[in-house]
Design an enzyme around this catalytic site. Sequence first.
Site, mmCIF file in Angstrom:
data_model
loop_
_atom_site.group_PDB
_atom_site.id
_atom_site.type_symbol
_atom_site.label_atom_id
_atom_site.label_comp_id
_atom_site.label_asym_id
_atom_site.label_seq_id
_atom_site.Cartn_x
_atom_site.Cartn_y
_atom_site.Cartn_z
ATOM 1 N N CYS A 140 0.822 -1.214 0.000
ATOM 2 C CA CYS A 140 0.000 0.000 0.000
ATOM 3 C C CYS A 140 0.853 1.261 0.000
ATOM 4 O O CYS A 140 0.621 2.192 -0.791
ATOM 5 C CB CYS A 140 -0.961 -0.013 1.179
ATOM 6 S SG CYS A 140 -0.190 -0.387 2.769
ATOM 7 N N HIS A 220 -2.393 5.660 6.322
ATOM 8 C CA HIS A 220 -1.015 6.115 6.381
ATOM 9 C C HIS A 220 -0.956 7.571 5.917
ATOM 10 O O HIS A 220 -1.852 8.056 5.205
ATOM 11 C CB HIS A 220 -0.112 5.318 5.432
ATOM 12 C CG HIS A 220 -0.150 3.834 5.630
ATOM 13 N ND1 HIS A 220 0.221 3.221 6.798
ATOM 14 C CD2 HIS A 220 -0.472 2.827 4.771
ATOM 15 C CE1 HIS A 220 0.123 1.905 6.658
ATOM 16 N NE2 HIS A 220 -0.303 1.643 5.441
#
Length: 343
Positions: A140, A220
């Site tokens: 990711c 994130h």
Amino acid sequence: MPKILVNGYGTIGKRIVWAIKKSSDLELYGIVKTRPDYSAIIALKNNIDIYVPSTEYMRSFEEKGIKVKGTIEDALSKVDVVVDATPAKVGAKYKELYLKYGVKAIFQGGEKHNIVDVSFNSLCNYEEAFGKNYVRVVSCNTTGLLRIICSLHQNVGVRKVRALIIRRGADPKEIKRGPINSIVLDPPHLPSHHGIDVKTVLPWLDIETAAVIVPTTLMHMHYLVLELEKESTKQDILRILEETPRILLVDPDKLEIKSTSELIEIARDTGRLRNDFPELLVWSTTINVKGRELVLIQSVHQEAIVIPENIDAIRAVLKLEEDKWKSIEKTDRELGISHGWLL
């Protein structure tokens, strides 16, 4: 129509299953699971055929009334591609089985680059995966980095990248990870693996990354400093990102937000399935350009960002679409993925 088996039905696997079912040129053959848990019950209710790693697993499913179609080996002789969404390093152990049955496979970022022919990102190197047997969709965070880097490189060139990765501590459903009350260096030295992973796709790039883990589950965050090949303005960068597939610009002043929790709330309020953002989210007010230096902050929804890349990777290995832009457009249209501005 090509038949696809998904090995693993966790955070990523269940989303890939949904994406395959939404894709008009792919057919979901079934899933492989090890545990007869709630997700297996839901899969069965959704008429998804369930396979298990071996006959030893069947009894636990049968005891809960969950019908199993067979073992993974029963399925491998009948499918065109396996998407391996098993936990990190488990996929490498399955590769021998895929080789035995001559089945192409798409692995995830938790596997090492050396077990595949190509590490993959749709914008960066779709062509390199065309017709290959074993492809790895990078993680990711690496997907988020590559999406912004390749978008910019194809327009103004990128010479150097320095990035701080602020990682979520766990996915929302995870109960055995953390931290709860700490900021953890990940790792406690430089560089982190993220820049190294970027170089599996862009080996020529000068990139260094550092990472920390923080006590949140939602997303994130990346702080990036990029050296461009051409002098640019903020308007140049905004125009490029507006036009790039799978990137959404976020205007915090207009939306009156400044956090990942508010992004997820927007996802809820706009009816996004599972509150997902497969798009990379770039905070427009953080974009700062001085000559050839570009600074920006972006958010990465770790549960969703790699899903469209998996669909494109399937098309690439099966030679279903030679033109990456046509594959990207088809994937985004069928999965409802946006670009431009968030709201």
